[in-house]
Design a protein around this motif. Structure first.
Motif, short mmCIF file in Angstrom:
data_model
loop_
_atom_site.label_atom_id
_atom_site.label_comp_id
_atom_site.label_asym_id
_atom_site.label_seq_id
_atom_site.Cartn_x
_atom_site.Cartn_y
_atom_site.Cartn_z
N THR A 1 0.83 -1.20 0.00
CA THR A 1 0.00 0.00 0.00
C THR A 1 0.87 1.25 0.00
O THR A 1 0.59 2.20 -0.74
CB THR A 1 -0.93 0.00 1.23
N LYS B 1 3.92 1.54 -1.14
CA LYS B 1 4.55 1.62 -2.45
C LYS B 1 3.58 2.18 -3.48
O LYS B 1 3.95 3.03 -4.29
CB LYS B 1 5.07 0.26 -2.90
N GLN B 2 2.34 1.73 -3.45
CA GLN B 2 1.35 2.23 -4.40
C GLN B 2 1.09 3.72 -4.20
O GLN B 2 1.01 4.48 -5.16
CB GLN B 2 0.04 1.45 -4.26
N LYS B 3 1.01 4.15 -2.96
CA LYS B 3 0.78 5.57 -2.68
C LYS B 3 1.98 6.40 -3.11
O LYS B 3 1.83 7.48 -3.69
CB LYS B 3 0.50 5.79 -1.19
N THR B 4 3.18 5.92 -2.83
CA THR B 4 4.39 6.63 -3.24
C THR B 4 4.48 6.72 -4.76
O THR B 4 4.79 7.79 -5.30
CB THR B 4 5.64 5.91 -2.69
N ASP B 5 4.19 5.63 -5.45
CA ASP B 5 4.20 5.64 -6.91
C ASP B 5 3.20 6.64 -7.47
O ASP B 5 3.48 7.35 -8.44
CB ASP B 5 3.93 4.25 -7.48
N ALA B 6 2.03 6.74 -6.86
CA ALA B 6 1.01 7.68 -7.31
C ALA B 6 1.47 9.12 -7.12
O ALA B 6 1.26 9.97 -7.99
CB ALA B 6 -0.30 7.44 -6.57
N ILE B 7 2.13 9.40 -6.00
CA ILE B 7 2.63 10.75 -5.73
C ILE B 7 3.72 11.11 -6.73
O ILE B 7 3.75 12.23 -7.25
CB ILE B 7 3.13 10.86 -4.27
N GLU C 1 4.15 9.89 -9.72
CA GLU C 1 3.53 10.07 -11.04
C GLU C 1 2.87 11.44 -11.15
O GLU C 1 2.98 12.12 -12.17
CB GLU C 1 2.51 8.96 -11.30
N LYS C 2 2.21 11.86 -10.08
CA LYS C 2 1.57 13.18 -10.07
C LYS C 2 2.63 14.29 -10.20
O LYS C 2 2.44 15.24 -10.95
CB LYS C 2 0.78 13.36 -8.77
N ASN D 1 3.91 14.32 -13.80
CA ASN D 1 2.91 14.91 -14.70
C ASN D 1 2.90 16.44 -14.57
O ASN D 1 2.80 17.15 -15.57
CB ASN D 1 1.52 14.35 -14.41
#
Length: 101
Positions: free
Chosen positions: A22, A24-30, A32-33, A36
């Protein structure tokens, strides 16, 4: 009693593994944001970059002859460095972000 300890250990390990996933997924999303957001400056003028981010903390010419602007900040006590590469026509051609959340 030994079965109880084994089941408890398995549950703890399962919780840790899913918790790490979880994070790792949150870190990856941040990340990516962040990428972008910074990629919107690619193809824009260095003037627009400076108008929106302000004066860089450091700037220099790299070995390719491009200008590099570095912005340093701190968020939650962690250092964040954003580097933008500007070509001789003063257009943003690249960026790198390190430690920014």
């Amino acid at each position: 009693m030994k079965i109880f300890k084994t089941i408890f250990a398995i549950l703890v390990m399962f919780s840790l593994i899913t918790g790490c996933q979880t994070v790792k997924q949150k870190t990856d999303a941040i990340i990516e944001k962040e990428n972008n957001k910074l990629s919107e400056y690619i193809g824009e003028s260095a003037t627009k970059l400076q108008m929106e981010l302000g004066k860089p903390d450091e700037d220099f010419e790299n070995e390719k002859g491009n200008f590099v602007m570095i912005y340093n900040t701190k968020k939650y006590g962690f250092p964040c460095e954003r580097r933008f590469e500007i070509n001789p026509e003063r257009i943003v051609v690249g960026f790198a972000s390190n430690g920014c959340f």
